[in-house]
Scaffold this motif. Structure first.
Motif, PDB file in Angstrom:
ATOM      1  N   UNK A 184       0.840  -1.199   0.000  1.00  0.00           N
ATOM      2  CA  UNK A 184       0.000   0.000   0.000  1.00  0.00           C
ATOM      3  C   UNK A 184       0.876   1.250   0.000  1.00  0.00           C
ATOM      4  N   UNK A 185       0.514   2.193  -0.874  1.00  0.00           N
ATOM      5  CA  UNK A 185       1.287   3.431  -1.001  1.00  0.00           C
ATOM      6  C   UNK A 185       0.472   4.659  -0.611  1.00  0.00           C
ATOM      7  N   UNK A 186      -0.846   4.508  -0.529  1.00  0.00           N
ATOM      8  CA  UNK A 186      -1.704   5.638  -0.202  1.00  0.00           C
ATOM      9  C   UNK A 186      -3.095   5.122   0.123  1.00  0.00           C
ATOM     10  N   UNK A 187      -3.927   6.047   0.556  1.00  0.00           N
ATOM     11  CA  UNK A 187      -5.336   5.775   0.799  1.00  0.00           C
ATOM     12  C   UNK A 187      -6.111   6.990   0.299  1.00  0.00           C
ATOM     13  N   UNK A 188      -7.287   6.770  -0.268  1.00  0.00           N
ATOM     14  CA  UNK A 188      -8.104   7.897  -0.697  1.00  0.00           C
ATOM     15  C   UNK A 188      -8.435   8.782   0.500  1.00  0.00           C
ATOM     16  N   UNK A 189      -8.460  10.088   0.279  1.00  0.00           N
ATOM     17  CA  UNK A 189      -8.888  11.018   1.327  1.00  0.00           C
ATOM     18  C   UNK A 189     -10.369  10.772   1.631  1.00  0.00           C
ATOM     19  N   UNK A 190     -10.846  11.322   2.727  1.00  0.00           N
ATOM     20  CA  UNK A 190     -12.261  11.171   3.083  1.00  0.00           C
ATOM     21  C   UNK A 190     -13.168  11.712   1.981  1.00  0.00           C
ATOM     22  N   UNK A 191     -12.816  12.870   1.398  1.00  0.00           N
ATOM     23  CA  UNK A 191     -13.640  13.453   0.319  1.00  0.00           C
ATOM     24  C   UNK A 191     -13.638  12.564  -0.912  1.00  0.00           C
ATOM     25  N   UNK A 192     -12.478  12.019  -1.270  1.00  0.00           N
ATOM     26  CA  UNK A 192     -12.393  11.144  -2.441  1.00  0.00           C
ATOM     27  C   UNK A 192     -13.160   9.844  -2.194  1.00  0.00           C
ATOM     28  N   UNK A 193     -13.093   9.323  -0.973  1.00  0.00           N
ATOM     29  CA  UNK A 193     -13.823   8.099  -0.645  1.00  0.00           C
ATOM     30  C   UNK A 193     -15.330   8.350  -0.687  1.00  0.00           C
ATOM     31  N   UNK A 194     -15.755   9.535  -0.258  1.00  0.00           N
ATOM     32  CA  UNK A 194     -17.166   9.908  -0.339  1.00  0.00           C
ATOM     33  C   UNK A 194     -17.610   9.950  -1.804  1.00  0.00           C
ATOM     34  N   UNK A 195     -16.801  10.554  -2.669  1.00  0.00           N
ATOM     35  CA  UNK A 195     -17.123  10.601  -4.095  1.00  0.00           C
ATOM     36  C   UNK A 195     -17.171   9.194  -4.681  1.00  0.00           C
ATOM     37  N   UNK A 196     -16.195   8.362  -4.326  1.00  0.00           N
ATOM     38  CA  UNK A 196     -16.184   6.984  -4.818  1.00  0.00           C
ATOM     39  C   UNK A 196     -17.484   6.272  -4.430  1.00  0.00           C
ATOM     40  N   UNK A 197     -17.897   6.412  -3.182  1.00  0.00           N
ATOM     41  CA  UNK A 197     -19.112   5.745  -2.696  1.00  0.00           C
ATOM     42  C   UNK A 197     -20.339   6.223  -3.472  1.00  0.00           C
ATOM     43  N   UNK A 198     -20.441   7.534  -3.701  1.00  0.00           N
ATOM     44  CA  UNK A 198     -21.575   8.064  -4.452  1.00  0.00           C
ATOM     45  C   UNK A 198     -21.552   7.596  -5.902  1.00  0.00           C
ATOM     46  N   UNK A 199     -20.348   7.518  -6.504  1.00  0.00           N
ATOM     47  CA  UNK A 199     -20.229   6.999  -7.869  1.00  0.00           C
ATOM     48  C   UNK A 199     -20.642   5.522  -7.915  1.00  0.00           C
ATOM     49  N   UNK A 200     -20.196   4.752  -6.928  1.00  0.00           N
ATOM     50  CA  UNK A 200     -20.516   3.321  -6.881  1.00  0.00           C
ATOM     51  C   UNK A 200     -22.031   3.126  -6.828  1.00  0.00           C
ATOM     52  N   UNK A 201     -22.687   3.865  -5.951  1.00  0.00           N
ATOM     53  CA  UNK A 201     -24.144   3.751  -5.831  1.00  0.00           C
ATOM     54  C   UNK A 201     -24.807   4.153  -7.139  1.00  0.00           C
ATOM     55  N   UNK A 202     -24.396   5.267  -7.717  1.00  0.00           N
ATOM     56  CA  UNK A 202     -24.990   5.735  -8.971  1.00  0.00           C
ATOM     57  C   UNK A 202     -24.751   4.745 -10.110  1.00  0.00           C
ATOM     58  N   UNK A 203     -23.546   4.201 -10.185  1.00  0.00           N
ATOM     59  CA  UNK A 203     -23.215   3.262 -11.266  1.00  0.00           C
ATOM     60  C   UNK A 203     -24.066   2.000 -11.189  1.00  0.00           C
ATOM     61  N   UNK A 204     -24.214   1.450 -10.005  1.00  0.00           N
ATOM     62  CA  UNK A 204     -24.849   0.141  -9.890  1.00  0.00           C
ATOM     63  C   UNK A 204     -26.336   0.199  -9.578  1.00  0.00           C
ATOM     64  N   UNK A 205     -26.854   1.335  -9.100  1.00  0.00           N
ATOM     65  CA  UNK A 205     -28.289   1.413  -8.788  1.00  0.00           C
ATOM     66  C   UNK A 205     -28.988   2.531  -9.552  1.00  0.00           C
ATOM     67  N   UNK A 206     -28.214   3.475 -10.107  1.00  0.00           N
ATOM     68  CA  UNK A 206     -28.699   4.679 -10.764  1.00  0.00           C
ATOM     69  C   UNK A 206     -29.433   5.586  -9.763  1.00  0.00           C
ATOM     70  N   UNK A 207     -29.178   5.372  -8.472  1.00  0.00           N
ATOM     71  CA  UNK A 207     -29.698   6.278  -7.448  1.00  0.00           C
ATOM     72  C   UNK A 207     -28.616   7.291  -7.132  1.00  0.00           C
ATOM     73  N   UNK A 208     -29.006   8.543  -6.969  1.00  0.00           N
ATOM     74  CA  UNK A 208     -28.045   9.596  -6.654  1.00  0.00           C
ATOM     75  C   UNK A 208     -28.133   9.901  -5.160  1.00  0.00           C
ATOM     76  N   UNK A 209     -26.958   9.998  -4.532  1.00  0.00           N
ATOM     77  CA  UNK A 209     -26.874  10.236  -3.100  1.00  0.00           C
ATOM     78  C   UNK A 209     -26.115  11.539  -2.891  1.00  0.00           C
ATOM     79  N   UNK A 210     -26.606  12.372  -1.993  1.00  0.00           N
ATOM     80  CA  UNK A 210     -25.937  13.627  -1.674  1.00  0.00           C
ATOM     81  C   UNK A 210     -24.632  13.345  -0.942  1.00  0.00           C
ATOM     82  N   UNK A 211     -23.698  14.243  -1.072  1.00  0.00           N
ATOM     83  CA  UNK A 211     -22.401  14.117  -0.415  1.00  0.00           C
ATOM     84  C   UNK A 211     -22.541  14.345   1.075  1.00  0.00           C
ATOM     85  N   UNK A 212     -21.761  13.575   1.860  1.00  0.00           N
ATOM     86  CA  UNK A 212     -21.683  13.790   3.305  1.00  0.00           C
ATOM     87  C   UNK A 212     -20.746  14.928   3.638  1.00  0.00           C
ATOM     88  N   UNK A 213     -19.884  15.290   2.670  1.00  0.00           N
ATOM     89  CA  UNK A 213     -18.848  16.301   2.924  1.00  0.00           C
ATOM     90  C   UNK A 213     -19.406  17.696   3.019  1.00  0.00           C
TER      91      UNK A 213
END
Length: 181
Positions: free
Chosen positions: A152-181
Motif C-alpha cells: 500500500x502506497x496511499x489511501x483515498x482522502x475522506x472526500x475522495x472516498x465519499x465521491x467513490x461511494x456516491x459513484x458506486x451507488x450511482x453506477x450500480x443502482x442509478x440512485x443519486x446520493x448527496x455528499x456527506x462532505x
C-alpha cells in the motif's frame, strides 16, 4: 491537483487503500477463445470496512475475500479521453470512471467501477491485531492487517472516498446520493 487527494494508509486495511502492486487476472478473448493471464497491477481496495473487520461470535476474523479495482494509466488513453477524464475530476459523472490523479509510486491513474475483482483474503495473509483508541482515533479494538503483499502506497482522502461511494451507488443502482462532505 486531483480532488482524489491521498492520505497515508493506516496500519490496518481500509476501503480506499491503494496497492502499488497486487495480483490481477487479465481475461480476454482472442479468435473466439477465452484467454487469461496472471499479472500484477496497482489496485484500489473497495471492500467496505464493515466487511473487512467482521468477526465471529468467538472474536475470530470472518474475512474470506477482498474486492479491488485495478488502477488504469491515464496516459495510455487517447488524448481526447485523457482530457475528458481529467475534466471529470471531482465530478459524479461519469459514474463508471473515477479520476485519481497522480497516485504516489504509480502515476496518473483512474479506475473503472465496472471492473471489480475479488481475491482471497488469505493471499494477503490477513490477521486481526489489537489497536488502542489512541492509534485508531476511535474506539480501541481489533482491525485486520495484511502480512503479505503489503504494497500500500496511499489511501483515498475522506472526500475522495465519499465521491467513490456516491459513484458506486450511482453506477450500480442509478440512485443519486448527496455528499456527506
Amino acid at each position: 491537483m486531483s480532488s482524489a487527494a491521498f492520505a497515508a494508509p493506516q496500519r490496518w486495511l481500509a476501503q480506499g487503500d491503494i496497492f502499488e502492486r497486487l495480483l490481477f487476472v487479465r481475461a480476454g478473448v482472442a479468435d473466439s477463445t477465452a484467454t487469461s493471464a496472471l499479472d500484477h497491477s496497482p489496485a484500489l481496495l473497495i471492500s467496505h470496512g464493515c466487511a473487512i473487520d467482521k468477526k465471529s461470535s468467538g472474536g475470530r476474523s470472518r474475512l474470506e475475500y477482498l474486492s479491488f479495482l485495478p488502477l488504469q494509466s491515464v496516459t495510455a488513453l487517447p488524448r481526447e479521453r485523457q482530457e475528458n477524464l481529467r475534466r471529470s475530476d471531482g465530478q459524479l459523472r461519469p459514474y463508471e470512471a473515477m479520476y485519481l490523479g497522480d497516485v504516489p509510486s504509480v502515476g496518473e491513474s483512474y479506475v473503472l467501477l465496472t471492473q471489480p475483482y475479488t481475491l482471497p483474503a488469505s493471499l494477503l495473509r490477513t490477521e486481526l491485531r489489537e489497536f488502542t483508541a489512541e492509534e485508531t482515533g476511535e474506539e480501541a479494538g481489533s482491525r485486520v492487517v495484511a502480512t503479505m503483499w503489503e504494497t500500500r502506497v496511499a489511501c483515498l482522502s475522506d472526500n475522495a472516498l465519499d465521491l467513490f461511494t456516491r459513484k458506486w451507488i450511482a453506477q450500480w443502482t442509478r440512485m443519486l446520493v448527496e455528499s456527506d462532505a
